[in-house]
Write a protein that holds these residues in place. Structure first.
Motif, short mmCIF file in Angstrom:
data_model
loop_
_atom_site.label_atom_id
_atom_site.label_comp_id
_atom_site.label_asym_id
_atom_site.label_seq_id
_atom_site.Cartn_x
_atom_site.Cartn_y
_atom_site.Cartn_z
N ASN A 1 11.72 9.41 6.78
CA ASN A 1 11.61 8.91 5.41
C ASN A 1 10.25 9.25 4.80
N THR A 2 9.19 9.09 5.60
CA THR A 2 7.85 9.39 5.09
C THR A 2 7.71 10.87 4.77
N ALA A 3 8.19 11.72 5.66
CA ALA A 3 8.09 13.17 5.45
C ALA A 3 8.91 13.64 4.26
N ALA A 4 10.01 12.94 3.97
CA ALA A 4 10.84 13.33 2.84
C ALA A 4 10.22 12.93 1.50
N THR A 5 9.21 12.07 1.55
CA THR A 5 8.68 11.48 0.33
C THR A 5 7.28 11.97 -0.02
N LEU A 6 6.41 12.12 0.99
CA LEU A 6 4.99 12.37 0.74
C LEU A 6 4.56 13.74 1.25
N THR A 7 3.50 14.26 0.65
CA THR A 7 2.85 15.45 1.18
C THR A 7 2.04 15.07 2.42
N VAL A 8 1.63 16.06 3.18
CA VAL A 8 0.85 15.74 4.38
C VAL A 8 -0.50 15.13 4.01
N ILE B 1 0.83 -1.21 0.00
CA ILE B 1 0.00 0.00 0.00
C ILE B 1 0.87 1.26 0.00
N PRO B 2 1.87 1.41 0.87
CA PRO B 2 2.73 2.59 0.78
C PRO B 2 3.45 2.71 -0.57
N ALA B 3 3.82 1.57 -1.17
CA ALA B 3 4.52 1.62 -2.45
C ALA B 3 3.66 2.28 -3.53
N ARG B 4 2.33 2.13 -3.45
CA ARG B 4 1.45 2.77 -4.43
C ARG B 4 1.49 4.29 -4.31
N TYR B 5 1.88 4.78 -3.14
CA TYR B 5 2.02 6.22 -2.93
C TYR B 5 3.43 6.72 -3.27
N GLY B 6 4.30 5.80 -3.66
CA GLY B 6 5.68 6.18 -3.96
C GLY B 6 6.60 6.14 -2.75
N LEU B 7 6.13 5.58 -1.64
CA LEU B 7 6.94 5.51 -0.42
C LEU B 7 7.73 4.21 -0.42
N ARG B 8 9.05 4.34 -0.40
CA ARG B 8 9.93 3.19 -0.42
C ARG B 8 10.30 2.78 1.00
N GLN B 9 10.32 1.46 1.25
CA GLN B 9 10.75 0.91 2.51
C GLN B 9 11.65 -0.30 2.22
N THR B 10 12.48 -0.64 3.18
CA THR B 10 13.35 -1.80 3.02
C THR B 10 12.94 -2.94 3.94
N ILE B 11 12.78 -2.65 5.23
CA ILE B 11 12.45 -3.67 6.23
C ILE B 11 11.08 -3.40 6.86
N GLU C 1 16.16 3.53 6.11
CA GLU C 1 14.78 4.01 6.20
C GLU C 1 14.49 4.78 7.48
N TYR C 2 15.52 5.05 8.30
CA TYR C 2 15.32 5.83 9.53
C TYR C 2 15.74 7.28 9.37
N LEU D 1 16.28 7.04 0.59
CA LEU D 1 15.29 6.27 -0.15
C LEU D 1 14.46 7.10 -1.13
N HIS D 2 14.43 8.41 -0.93
CA HIS D 2 13.65 9.27 -1.83
C HIS D 2 14.40 9.57 -3.13
N HIS D 3 15.66 9.14 -3.22
CA HIS D 3 16.51 9.54 -4.35
C HIS D 3 17.00 8.30 -5.11
N ASP D 4 16.63 8.22 -6.39
CA ASP D 4 17.04 7.07 -7.21
C ASP D 4 18.55 6.92 -7.25
N GLU D 5 19.25 8.06 -7.34
CA GLU D 5 20.71 7.98 -7.46
C GLU D 5 21.36 7.48 -6.17
N GLU D 6 20.75 7.79 -5.04
CA GLU D 6 21.30 7.29 -3.77
C GLU D 6 21.03 5.80 -3.60
N ILE D 7 19.87 5.36 -4.06
CA ILE D 7 19.57 3.92 -4.01
C ILE D 7 20.58 3.15 -4.85
#
Length: 430
Positions: free
Chosen positions: A400-407, A97-107, A252-253, A258-264
């Motif tokens: 991580n969430t705040a760096a990726t999504l709007t409120v 579900i978070p992935a559909r919003y563009g939020l990336r997680q690892t664990i 992810e802490y 995680l918000h940056h493709d180049e960093e991944i």
């Protein structure tokens, strides 16, 4: 006779390892093992593992198995908690579900959206465990392995302060172990101290025969630039202290990666890795069960590295050990919030788990820990108050969430996850 209750014994791979460690101690070969799980099939498998492990090790424990938690807790001296509320299906929801919003997680089991909702599913069960223990076995120690570790220990500290609880995680030990292998230094000659919060503690002291090993890490990074392509190495170079959890966890802490493709790509971050791990755990469960049914021997070769067997052995025999454990912060780390869970060195013997005073963390380490703790405190308080708005505020505070999504996206995501998890989430928070 020492009685050890296993809650969530159906986590069979982990249970197998713990049992092999426990029964390898001469003084614990005749303990009572009270296995409990809510899944009859998994409980049956756990009992088969216990009996096969005892047989192979030549131990004579008393083994019981029950779907009834209160029965398992009757007479317990130690309670090992390894539950996972919602199991694999809930984990999949926490990722997909978070992935559909563009939020990336690892664990997604410690902080962030995944950690928050795992905690909200787990807290009601912790309420029941704490209430049952305080009634049935009030002198027993709860040895918690269930994640999110810091949130769970923080919640118990707030809601059941008289419960004797310690959170056990091997991340500090294995960080030192793996660094020693990288540096070619014997582990048994190394002195170390880690402190912070679970999955984001720091090696404040890392020495070989009185000399810091940090210069050797610097030399390694200069000699092998590919080693820099890991989140932990990147954080160490920028912060000056080595974090004690894997790069997958650590990414992810914080808001930086995680918000940056180049960093991944630069740091080779395996997005969604825990889904693979969780699926592998399910597959291993079935493989172990099939092996048991075929009468094949289990692998019981262990080196006693898990903490719970060591803690139990120390409390039963008086053998003194120093471990790192998660406990309520009662003046232990002075620049982290009082009362929430911290990970610090602890001495263990017949007197129990006794945490050591650390003092103030380096400012940059404390700064990251405080943002980590804020998410947990808001989640804990949301559950205590029955306040759905505070759940969303916890998500808004997550780096991580705040760096990726709007409120607005954060609130919508929380709405969707709450609905998807259904009655696993407390009614007041739905």
């Amino acid at each position: 006779m020492t009685v050890i209750a296993f809650l969530g014994a159906g986590s069979v791979v982990f249970t197998r390892e713990l049992l092999a460690d426990i029964l390898s101690f001469d003084e614990l070969r005749g303990v009572t093992l009270a296995l409990q799980d809510i899944d009859p099939s998994r409980l049956e498998t756990a009992e088969l593992i216990a009996r096969r492990t005892a047989e192979q090790l030549g131990a004579k424990p008393v083994i019981t198995a029950s779907l009834d938690r209160r029965r398992a807790l009757d007479g317990a001296d130690f309670v090992i908690n390894a539950i996972q509320v919602g199991m694999y299906e809930a984990t999949v929801r926490d990722f997909e579900i978070p992935a559909r919003y563009g939020l990336r997680q690892t664990i997604a089991d410690t902080l962030g959206i995944g950690g928050i909702f795992r905690a909200l599913r787990t807290f009601p069960v912790l309420d029941g465990i704490a209430a049952d223990m305080l009634e049935i076995c009030p002198d027993a120690w709860l040895l918690n392995y269930t994640n999110p570790m810091a949130m769970n220990i923080g919640y118990l500290a707030a809601t059941a302060p008289s419960l004797k609880a310690a959170g056990l995680c091997h991340s500090v030990f294995w960080t030192v172990h793996d660094l020693c292998e990288l540096l070619g230094v014997p582990l048994d000659e190394v002195d170390y101290t880690g402190a912070g919060v679970n999955h984001q503690a720091w090696l404040l002291r890392f020495e070989h025969r009185g000399e810091s090993l940090y210069p050797k890490i610097d030399e390694l990074l200069e000699r092998d630039p590919s080693m820099r392509r890991r989140v932990r190495m990147d954080m160490y170079q920028r912060l000056g202290y080595f974090p004690t959890e894997t790069s997958e966890h650590s990414s992810e802490y914080v808001p930086w990666y995680l918000h940056h493709d180049e960093e991944i790509a630069r740091l080779r971050i395996p997005v969604g890795d825990y889904l693979r791990i969780s699926k592998a755990n399910v597959d291993e469960y079935h493989a172990v069960r099939d092996a048991l049914e075929r009468g094949e021997p289990l692998d019981v070769s262990r080196d006693a590295t898990e903490y719970a067997p060591q803690v139990i052995h120390s409390m039963v025999t008086g053998t003194m050990r120093r471990i790192h454990a998660n406990v309520a912060n009662r003046g232990l780390i002075t620049n982290l919030p009082e009362g929430y869970a911290v990970e610090v060195p602890c001495v263990v013997d017949r007197l129990g788990v006794r945490p050591e005073h650390v003092g103030a963390l380096p400012l940059q380490c404390a700064a990251l820990n405080r943002s980590f703790v804020s998410v947990g405190q808001l989640t804990v308080q949301a559950a205590i108050n029955g306040d759905p708005r505070m759940v969303r505020q916890a998500a808004m505070a997550d780096p991580n969430t705040a760096a990726t999504l709007t409120v607005d996206q954060i609130w919508q995501l929380c709405d969707e996850l709450t609905a998807a998890h259904g009655d696993l989430i407390p009614e007041a928070l739905r």
